[in-house]
Design a protein around this motif. Structure first.
Motif, PDB file in Angstrom:
ATOM      1  N   GLY A  60       0.774  -1.228   0.000  1.00 45.97           N
ATOM      2  CA  GLY A  60       0.000   0.000   0.000  1.00 45.97           C
ATOM      3  C   GLY A  60       0.805   1.277   0.000  1.00 45.97           C
ATOM      4  O   GLY A  60       0.235   2.372  -0.097  1.00 45.97           O
ATOM      5  N   VAL A  61       2.124   1.162   0.114  1.00 46.89           N
ATOM      6  CA  VAL A  61       2.987   2.336   0.143  1.00 46.89           C
ATOM      7  C   VAL A  61       3.534   2.581  -1.257  1.00 46.89           C
ATOM      8  O   VAL A  61       4.185   1.711  -1.843  1.00 46.89           O
ATOM      9  CB  VAL A  61       4.153   2.146   1.132  1.00 46.89           C
ATOM     10  N   ARG A  62       3.283   3.761  -1.783  1.00 46.33           N
ATOM     11  CA  ARG A  62       3.743   4.078  -3.130  1.00 46.33           C
ATOM     12  C   ARG A  62       5.263   4.128  -3.164  1.00 46.33           C
ATOM     13  O   ARG A  62       5.902   4.709  -2.281  1.00 46.33           O
ATOM     14  CB  ARG A  62       3.152   5.410  -3.582  1.00 46.33           C
ATOM     15  N   GLN A  63       5.827   3.523  -4.212  1.00 47.85           N
ATOM     16  CA  GLN A  63       7.271   3.449  -4.362  1.00 47.85           C
ATOM     17  C   GLN A  63       7.716   4.222  -5.598  1.00 47.85           C
ATOM     18  O   GLN A  63       6.964   4.338  -6.569  1.00 47.85           O
ATOM     19  CB  GLN A  63       7.717   1.982  -4.495  1.00 47.85           C
ATOM     20  N   ASP A  64       8.938   4.721  -5.563  1.00 50.96           N
ATOM     21  CA  ASP A  64       9.519   5.391  -6.719  1.00 50.96           C
ATOM     22  C   ASP A  64      10.210   4.357  -7.597  1.00 50.96           C
ATOM     23  O   ASP A  64      11.129   3.648  -7.144  1.00 50.96           O
ATOM     24  CB  ASP A  64      10.542   6.438  -6.278  1.00 50.96           C
ATOM     25  N   VAL A  65       9.772   4.239  -8.852  1.00 50.83           N
ATOM     26  CA  VAL A  65      10.414   3.326  -9.797  1.00 50.83           C
ATOM     27  C   VAL A  65      11.743   3.937 -10.231  1.00 50.83           C
ATOM     28  O   VAL A  65      11.801   5.090 -10.666  1.00 50.83           O
ATOM     29  CB  VAL A  65       9.507   3.079 -11.017  1.00 50.83           C
ATOM     30  N   ASP A  66      12.824   3.169 -10.091  1.00 49.28           N
ATOM     31  CA  ASP A  66      14.151   3.690 -10.391  1.00 49.28           C
ATOM     32  C   ASP A  66      14.534   3.499 -11.856  1.00 49.28           C
ATOM     33  O   ASP A  66      14.964   4.452 -12.511  1.00 49.28           O
ATOM     34  CB  ASP A  66      15.202   3.020  -9.491  1.00 49.28           C
ATOM     35  N   THR A  67      14.423   2.264 -12.361  1.00 46.52           N
ATOM     36  CA  THR A  67      14.829   1.999 -13.737  1.00 46.52           C
ATOM     37  C   THR A  67      13.818   1.089 -14.417  1.00 46.52           C
ATOM     38  O   THR A  67      13.129   0.290 -13.771  1.00 46.52           O
ATOM     39  CB  THR A  67      16.210   1.318 -13.811  1.00 46.52           C
ATOM     40  N   VAL A  68      13.736   1.203 -15.732  1.00 45.27           N
ATOM     41  CA  VAL A  68      12.911   0.326 -16.567  1.00 45.27           C
ATOM     42  C   VAL A  68      13.719  -0.011 -17.814  1.00 45.27           C
ATOM     43  O   VAL A  68      14.120   0.877 -18.560  1.00 45.27           O
ATOM     44  CB  VAL A  68      11.584   1.003 -16.976  1.00 45.27           C
ATOM     45  N   THR A  69      13.997  -1.295 -18.001  1.00 47.03           N
ATOM     46  CA  THR A  69      14.682  -1.769 -19.205  1.00 47.03           C
ATOM     47  C   THR A  69      13.878  -2.918 -19.786  1.00 47.03           C
ATOM     48  O   THR A  69      12.957  -3.436 -19.149  1.00 47.03           O
ATOM     49  CB  THR A  69      16.114  -2.236 -18.898  1.00 47.03           C
ATOM     50  N   MET A  70      14.224  -3.352 -20.993  1.00 47.28           N
ATOM     51  CA  MET A  70      13.460  -4.414 -21.630  1.00 47.28           C
ATOM     52  C   MET A  70      14.375  -5.489 -22.190  1.00 47.28           C
ATOM     53  O   MET A  70      15.356  -5.188 -22.861  1.00 47.28           O
ATOM     54  CB  MET A  70      12.580  -3.851 -22.756  1.00 47.28           C
ATOM     55  N   ASP A  71      14.007  -6.748 -21.868  1.00 50.81           N
ATOM     56  CA  ASP A  71      14.552  -7.927 -22.549  1.00 50.81           C
ATOM     57  C   ASP A  71      16.075  -8.011 -22.543  1.00 50.81           C
ATOM     58  O   ASP A  71      16.693  -8.293 -23.557  1.00 50.81           O
ATOM     59  CB  ASP A  71      14.038  -7.959 -23.999  1.00 50.81           C
ATOM     60  N   MET A 240       7.183 -14.096 -22.041  1.00 56.19           N
ATOM     61  CA  MET A 240       8.241 -13.843 -21.057  1.00 56.19           C
ATOM     62  C   MET A 240       9.274 -12.848 -21.573  1.00 56.19           C
ATOM     63  O   MET A 240       9.823 -12.045 -20.822  1.00 56.19           O
ATOM     64  CB  MET A 240       8.933 -15.154 -20.681  1.00 56.19           C
ATOM     65  N   ARG A 241       9.547 -12.894 -22.855  1.00 55.03           N
ATOM     66  CA  ARG A 241      10.573 -12.007 -23.412  1.00 55.03           C
ATOM     67  C   ARG A 241      10.081 -10.562 -23.524  1.00 55.03           C
ATOM     68  O   ARG A 241      10.880  -9.626 -23.480  1.00 55.03           O
ATOM     69  CB  ARG A 241      10.988 -12.499 -24.798  1.00 55.03           C
ATOM     70  N   ALA A 242       8.778 -10.406 -23.701  1.00 54.01           N
ATOM     71  CA  ALA A 242       8.228  -9.064 -23.958  1.00 54.01           C
ATOM     72  C   ALA A 242       7.880  -8.349 -22.664  1.00 54.01           C
ATOM     73  O   ALA A 242       6.805  -7.770 -22.522  1.00 54.01           O
ATOM     74  CB  ALA A 242       6.999  -9.185 -24.849  1.00 54.01           C
ATOM     75  N   ARG A 243       8.779  -8.368 -21.719  1.00 54.26           N
ATOM     76  CA  ARG A 243       8.535  -7.774 -20.411  1.00 54.26           C
ATOM     77  C   ARG A 243       9.581  -6.726 -20.072  1.00 54.26           C
ATOM     78  O   ARG A 243      10.715  -6.786 -20.540  1.00 54.26           O
ATOM     79  CB  ARG A 243       8.532  -8.852 -19.327  1.00 54.26           C
ATOM     80  N   TYR A 244       9.171  -5.795 -19.249  1.00 61.42           N
ATOM     81  CA  TYR A 244      10.075  -4.773 -18.737  1.00 61.42           C
ATOM     82  C   TYR A 244      10.675  -5.238 -17.415  1.00 61.42           C
ATOM     83  O   TYR A 244       9.984  -5.838 -16.585  1.00 61.42           O
ATOM     84  CB  TYR A 244       9.329  -3.468 -18.496  1.00 61.42           C
ATOM     85  N   LEU A 245      11.940  -4.926 -17.214  1.00 66.05           N
ATOM     86  CA  LEU A 245      12.564  -5.139 -15.918  1.00 66.05           C
ATOM     87  C   LEU A 245      12.485  -3.821 -15.159  1.00 66.05           C
ATOM     88  O   LEU A 245      13.160  -2.854 -15.490  1.00 66.05           O
ATOM     89  CB  LEU A 245      14.014  -5.587 -16.069  1.00 66.05           C
ATOM     90  N   VAL A 246      11.616  -3.782 -14.156  1.00 65.35           N
ATOM     91  CA  VAL A 246      11.366  -2.582 -13.359  1.00 65.35           C
ATOM     92  C   VAL A 246      12.036  -2.754 -12.005  1.00 65.35           C
ATOM     93  O   VAL A 246      11.834  -3.768 -11.335  1.00 65.35           O
ATOM     94  CB  VAL A 246       9.853  -2.364 -13.179  1.00 65.35           C
ATOM     95  N   THR A 247      12.829  -1.785 -11.584  1.00 64.70           N
ATOM     96  CA  THR A 247      13.500  -1.884 -10.292  1.00 64.70           C
ATOM     97  C   THR A 247      13.097  -0.728  -9.389  1.00 64.70           C
ATOM     98  O   THR A 247      12.827   0.385  -9.857  1.00 64.70           O
ATOM     99  CB  THR A 247      15.035  -1.877 -10.441  1.00 64.70           C
ATOM    100  N   TYR A 248      13.054  -1.021  -8.090  1.00 60.66           N
ATOM    101  CA  TYR A 248      12.821   0.028  -7.099  1.00 60.66           C
ATOM    102  C   TYR A 248      13.462  -0.359  -5.775  1.00 60.66           C
ATOM    103  O   TYR A 248      13.690  -1.542  -5.499  1.00 60.66           O
ATOM    104  CB  TYR A 248      11.322   0.294  -6.909  1.00 60.66           C
ATOM    105  N   VAL A 249      13.775   0.637  -4.976  1.00 60.87           N
ATOM    106  CA  VAL A 249      14.290   0.431  -3.622  1.00 60.87           C
ATOM    107  C   VAL A 249      13.129   0.622  -2.661  1.00 60.87           C
ATOM    108  O   VAL A 249      12.568   1.716  -2.570  1.00 60.87           O
ATOM    109  CB  VAL A 249      15.414   1.427  -3.303  1.00 60.87           C
ATOM    110  N   PRO A 250      12.710  -0.432  -1.940  1.00 65.96           N
ATOM    111  CA  PRO A 250      11.541  -0.317  -1.052  1.00 65.96           C
ATOM    112  C   PRO A 250      11.764   0.715   0.048  1.00 65.96           C
ATOM    113  O   PRO A 250      12.811   0.739   0.693  1.00 65.96           O
ATOM    114  CB  PRO A 250      11.407  -1.724  -0.460  1.00 65.96           C
ATOM    115  N   ARG A 251      10.757   1.539   0.241  1.00 61.89           N
ATOM    116  CA  ARG A 251      10.817   2.556   1.297  1.00 61.89           C
ATOM    117  C   ARG A 251       9.535   2.491   2.116  1.00 61.89           C
ATOM    118  O   ARG A 251       8.443   2.418   1.572  1.00 61.89           O
ATOM    119  CB  ARG A 251      10.988   3.951   0.689  1.00 61.89           C
TER     120      ARG A 251
END
Length: 292
Positions: A60-71, A240-251
């Motif tokens: 329920g806590v909104r997070q800041d998405v750090d990076t988005v890359t693909m495949d 599976m290949r057509a996905r984004y790799l989304v990263t965030y640091v939980p806060r």
């Protein structure tokens, strides 16, 4: 130590929970969450998205998405194939063709394994980049016996690798479980904790597989004929290949236990099927959290 936990948002999310090397002992928090996210609209992948396009909450806590890359991350694909008596004949020929279709679609960086199950569960080929070994194992399949799907799933999930690959279990079964020792709830709990993406292909509606793939961020694929198997196996791999790799640091969510995830686009609509969350194990007395 690198601790990996895969998630899917399908859009699907495979999430990897990764304390950085050289960091202080892992206690109840995590440093990075990686979400393997596939976003589709009208059945087609949505391309060109950036971090600004995603909205994500963790418990329920909104997070800041750090990076988005693909495949950019290779796949580790486990083919989990029902080889009970019911696949004798023409169905077996199409199943082998479907398995070979997956092998043909593997890139140089991908790996795959093959597990077959009837009343017995067998690792026909361990995780490998050797396509010829996989083809030989597929060619040698000889069906017979009853169906121990849940026991086979437990083995497949327990053999997951702890690296930066995208783990995928691709199940084929044409019937209900008739032999397993393990219960449905036990397998669902394993899938919840291990976070491996699971897709299932079959003919009939199967409530257990629907619950399992929902928990694992995958989906069920319904075949209308044996000839459709190769197409569905390949479609599952392509998804599976057509996905984004989304990263965030939980806060604001540094605690052990279940973490509920929700991912959506800030603007516009898309078909997003999200894994409901990920599990963080409690710290041991020494301060380290064991692998799930």
């Amino acid at each position: 130590m690198i601790r990996t936990l895969a998630l899917v948002v399908s859009v699907a999310a495979a999430a990897t929970v990764t304390p950085q090397q050289g960091a202080a002992p892992f206690r109840s928090g995590i440093e990075i969450v990686e979400l393997d996210v596939s976003v589709t609209r009208g059945g087609l992948p949505v391309q060109g998205l950036t971090a600004r396009d995603f909205e994500l909450t963790d418990n329920g806590v909104r997070q800041d998405v750090d990076t988005v890359t693909m495949d950019r991350v290779p796949l580790n694909v486990t083919l989990l194939l029902d080889t009970s008596t019911s696949v004798l004949g023409e169905r077996l020929a199409h199943l082998k063709q479907a398995g070979n279709g997956v092998v043909d679609a593997l890139t140089a960086d991908d790996r795959a394994s093959l597990i077959t199950f009837s009343h017995n569960v067998e690792i026909a080929v361990g995780m490998t980049a050797d396509k010829e070994a996989l083809r030989r194992a597929l060619a040698s399949i000889k069906p017979g016996g009853s169906t121990a799907l849940r026991d086979a799933l437990q083995l497949a999930l327990s053999l997951r690798t702890h690296d930066r690959s995208r783990p995928l279990v691709l199940i084929f079964t044409d019937g209900d479980d008739t032999t397993s020792w393990l219960t449905e709830d036990a397998i669902l709990d394993t899938a919840r904790r291990y976070g491996v993406v699971i897709h299932a292909i079959g003919w009939q509606s199967n409530r257990f597989l629907e619950r399992l793939t929902d928990m694992a961020g995958g989906r069920t694929w319904s075949a209308t004929s044996d000839r459709q198997l190769r197409e569905l196996f390949t479609s599952a791999l392509d998804e599976m290949r057509a996905r984004y790799l989304v990263t965030y640091v939980p806060r604001g969510v540094a605690h052990p236990g279940w973490h509920e995830l929700k991912v959506r686009l800030k603007n516009g609509r898309a078909d997003i099927i999200a894994r409901p969350g990920y599990f963080v194990a409690a710290a041991s007395p020494s301060g380290f959290s064991p692998r799930p």
